[in-house]
Design an enzyme around this catalytic site. Structure first.
Site, PDB file in Angstrom:
ATOM      1  N   CYS A   1      14.523  93.607 -40.775  1.00 50.61           N
ATOM      2  CA  CYS A   1      14.481  92.492 -39.826  1.00 50.61           C
ATOM      3  C   CYS A   1      13.698  91.313 -40.399  1.00 50.61           C
ATOM      4  O   CYS A   1      13.799  90.207 -39.903  1.00 50.61           O
ATOM      5  CB  CYS A   1      13.899  92.921 -38.481  1.00 50.61           C
ATOM      6  SG  CYS A   1      12.125  93.167 -38.462  1.00 50.61           S
TER       7      CYS A   1
ATOM      8  N   CYS B   1       8.776  92.397 -31.573  1.00 51.43           N
ATOM      9  CA  CYS B   1       7.703  91.616 -32.210  1.00 51.43           C
ATOM     10  C   CYS B   1       6.351  91.964 -31.605  1.00 51.43           C
ATOM     11  O   CYS B   1       5.352  92.067 -32.325  1.00 51.43           O
ATOM     12  CB  CYS B   1       7.968  90.120 -32.062  1.00 51.43           C
ATOM     13  SG  CYS B   1       9.430  89.558 -32.946  1.00 51.43           S
TER      14      CYS B   1
END
Length: 142
Positions: free
Chosen positions: A34, A103
Site C-alpha cells: 500500500c 492508516c
C-alpha cells in the site's frame, strides 16, 4: 473521498515531524504494497513520553493519523500510550473514510512498535506488555 477539517489540517500542518537522535524507543511499521510506512521515535523519561517524532511515507490520511497519534501520546505515561487505539486516533480526527481506517491502525501499531523497542532496550520482553506487533497492514485497499 471526504476528509474532515482535522484530517486536512494534520496533513497540511503535521505536528512532531522528524527524527529524535536520542530516542530510546523507535518503531517502524508499514506495507510496501500500500506504500504507507510509519516510523515513530519516542524519548521516554521516568515513564513519561517527553518527546515524540514521526516520519511517514504515505497518503494524506497516513500522515494525518501519524501526526494525531503523536499529539495524543506526547506528555502521556507509557501505560496511557499503550492504551492508544486506532479508534481513538480516528475519533480525534473527526473520523476517517472507511478505505483509510487502516492508516489509523498503522499509527497505533507504530506507537506500539516504538514502545516494544523501548522495553527491549531495557532487557524486558515487550510482547507480554505491548502485545504482538503486526508490522504490516492487511486491510490496504489502494
Amino acid at each position: 473521498m471526504q476528509y474532515s477539517e482535522k484530517v486536512l489540517d494534520h496533513f497540511s500542518n503535521p505536528r512532531n515531524v522528524g527524527e529524535l537522535p536520542d530516542a530510546n524507543g523507535v518503531g517502524e511499521v508499514g506495507n510496501a504494497v500500500c506504500g504507507d510506512i510509519m516510523k515513530m521515535y519516542l524519548k521516554i523519561e521516568n515513564n513519561i513520553i517527553k518527546d515524540v517524532k514521526f516520519k511517514t511515507f504515505g497518503c494524506g490520511a497516513a500522515i494525518a493519523t501519524s501526526s494525531m497519534a503523536t499529539e495524543l501520546i506526547k506528555g502521556a505515561t507509557v501505560d496511557e500510550a499503550l492504551k492508544l487505539s486506532n479508534k481513538a486516533v480516528a475519533a480525534a480526527l473527526d473520523g476517517l473514510p472507511p478505505a483509510k481506517i487502516h492508516c489509523s491502525v498503522l499509527a497505533e501499531q507504530a506507537v506500539r512498535s516504538a514502545l516494544a523497542d523501548y522495553y527491549a532496550r531495557q532487557g524486558i520482553d515487550p510482547e507480554p506488555i505491548v502485545g504482538k506487533i503486526d508490522a504490516g497492514c492487511d486491510s490496504c485497499t489502494h
